[in-house]
Scaffold this active site. Sequence first.
Site, short mmCIF file in Angstrom:
data_model
loop_
_atom_site.label_atom_id
_atom_site.label_comp_id
_atom_site.label_asym_id
_atom_site.label_seq_id
_atom_site.Cartn_x
_atom_site.Cartn_y
_atom_site.Cartn_z
N LYS A 111 0.82 -1.21 0.00
CA LYS A 111 0.00 0.00 0.00
C LYS A 111 0.86 1.26 0.00
O LYS A 111 0.49 2.25 -0.62
CB LYS A 111 -0.93 0.02 1.21
CG LYS A 111 -2.09 -0.96 1.06
CD LYS A 111 -3.11 -0.71 2.14
CE LYS A 111 -4.21 -1.74 2.12
NZ LYS A 111 -5.18 -1.57 3.17
N LYS A 194 -4.78 -9.32 -6.02
CA LYS A 194 -6.06 -9.68 -5.41
C LYS A 194 -7.12 -8.62 -5.66
O LYS A 194 -6.80 -7.44 -5.80
CB LYS A 194 -5.89 -9.95 -3.92
CG LYS A 194 -5.67 -8.73 -3.06
CD LYS A 194 -5.82 -9.06 -1.58
CE LYS A 194 -5.84 -7.77 -0.77
NZ LYS A 194 -6.89 -7.63 0.17
N LYS A 197 -10.96 -3.62 -2.27
CA LYS A 197 -11.90 -2.49 -2.20
C LYS A 197 -11.23 -1.19 -2.54
O LYS A 197 -11.78 -0.36 -3.26
CB LYS A 197 -12.39 -2.32 -0.75
CG LYS A 197 -13.39 -3.28 -0.30
CD LYS A 197 -13.99 -2.74 1.01
CE LYS A 197 -13.97 -3.81 2.07
NZ LYS A 197 -12.82 -3.73 2.96
N1 AQP Z 1 -9.36 -10.78 -2.90
C1 AQP Z 1 -9.70 -11.39 -1.78
N2 AQP Z 1 -9.91 -12.72 -1.75
C2 AQP Z 1 -10.30 -13.36 -0.61
N3 AQP Z 1 -10.50 -12.72 0.57
C3 AQP Z 1 -10.30 -11.37 0.58
N4 AQP Z 1 -10.44 -10.45 1.57
C4 AQP Z 1 -10.13 -9.23 1.06
N5 AQP Z 1 -9.79 -9.32 -0.23
C5 AQP Z 1 -9.90 -10.64 -0.57
C6 AQP Z 1 -10.84 -10.75 2.94
O1 AQP Z 1 -11.93 -9.88 3.24
C7 AQP Z 1 -11.87 -9.55 4.65
C8 AQP Z 1 -11.99 -8.07 4.81
O2 AQP Z 1 -10.77 -7.46 4.43
P1 AQP Z 1 -10.55 -5.94 4.16
O3 AQP Z 1 -11.60 -5.14 4.83
O4 AQP Z 1 -9.12 -5.60 4.41
O5 AQP Z 1 -10.84 -5.92 2.59
P2 AQP Z 1 -9.99 -5.45 1.38
O6 AQP Z 1 -10.81 -5.61 0.16
O7 AQP Z 1 -8.67 -6.12 1.41
O8 AQP Z 1 -9.91 -3.91 1.74
P3 AQP Z 1 -8.94 -2.86 1.22
O9 AQP Z 1 -9.32 -1.58 1.90
O10 AQP Z 1 -8.91 -2.84 -0.26
O11 AQP Z 1 -7.58 -3.37 1.72
P4 AQP Z 1 -6.43 -3.95 0.85
O12 AQP Z 1 -5.89 -2.79 0.13
O13 AQP Z 1 -5.54 -4.56 1.88
O14 AQP Z 1 -6.98 -4.97 -0.11
C9 AQP Z 1 -10.56 -10.12 5.18
O15 AQP Z 1 -10.80 -11.32 5.87
C10 AQP Z 1 -9.75 -10.40 3.93
O16 AQP Z 1 -8.88 -11.49 4.11
#
Ligand code: AQP
Length: 327
Positions: A111, A194, A197
């Site tokens: 990030k 991956k 969000k």
């Molecule tokens: N791509 C994914 N595949 C499987 N599981 C996922 N999780 C997130 N992305 C994937 C799981 O969702 C839960 C919530 O995580 P989060 O709120 O950190 O979601 P996010 O989409 O990862 O949010 P952000 O803000 O975009 O963060 P980053 O930039 O880190 O991806 C968790 O249990 C996570 O494992």
Amino acid sequence: MKRVFSGIQPSGELHLGNLLGALINWERLQDDHDAVYCVVDLHALTLPQAPEVLRQNTINLAQLLMAVGIDPERSILFVQSHVPQHPQLAWLMECTVSYGELSRMTAFKDKSNRDSTKFVSAGLFTYPALQAADILLYDTDVVPVGDDQRQHIEITRDIAERFNSRFGDTFVVPEHRIPPAGARVMDLQHPDRKMSKSEGESPGTIWVLEDEKKIEKKFKRAVTDSDGEVRFDIESKPGVSNLLSILGAATGKSPEALAESYTQYGPLKGDTAEAVIELLRPIQARFAELQADPAETERLLKMGADKAEAIAADVLARAKNNIGLLG
Ligand code: AQP
């Protein structure tokens, strides 16, 4: 009964990765666990958020969790910033984790490197300490998460073990629970990264509230490869393997077994789109009902926060006492 805890950030719309990697598991675990689920709004502040958007995202996410099947009467569902013990214990955690350990977190490296001109907050660096506090405050046995969170659960275990060995038995050391399929849902256009969000609008992301036509189109355009063979092989066939994982997670079948039913990419894409649409349809309908009454959602979240605080206050008091702070 074993206790399960997990959290999710209101940092944008919910995507298919969140649903398959985490939330489906959250819903199932309610049956035979004492479940505590949290909208982690303080974590969302690690990246810039517009206040009104954050407020709306927090309510929407709570409603989506209920639409997925999290029952606030059966489980504890609350918003992190409503329970002050989270940032309080986080300070004790920051003083128990080292700079070197935090520097090795891949989520921070990813990030903070995304855009070198952007502001990188200290919170983005230290948030694994807050996440450790979130988990340890509830004497958690099991943490259901996607594969991307493996490293953060490991550091939580290290912090708990270090604290226990320095100050006596204080925290339960938790284990992660990562689903067999759907643990790492990849972007349909960039199957090497991956679904996320905070990446914002992308043709490779499927949103839980997205309409059917758009979902079909995105799957139809999903990146595959040119060798034409349907096989589950993440290393050499990431796009096709991602489709098989999604179909497996949505239908409860193994990706390897599913691969044997297909000889062409077109039908695999079509069936995956259809399975995802079927999975999302009832969630979207329930969300629309819940949206009509935000005041009721806020009431349920306050009720959840009261229940959460009753547990968290005891655990924080134990930690403060053991570390030598005056009561
Ligand atoms: N791509 C994914 N595949 C499987 N599981 C996922 N999780 C997130 N992305 C994937 C799981 O969702 C839960 C919530 O995580 P989060 O709120 O950190 O979601 P996010 O989409 O990862 O949010 P952000 O803000 O975009 O963060 P980053 O930039 O880190 O991806 C968790 O249990 C996570 O494992």
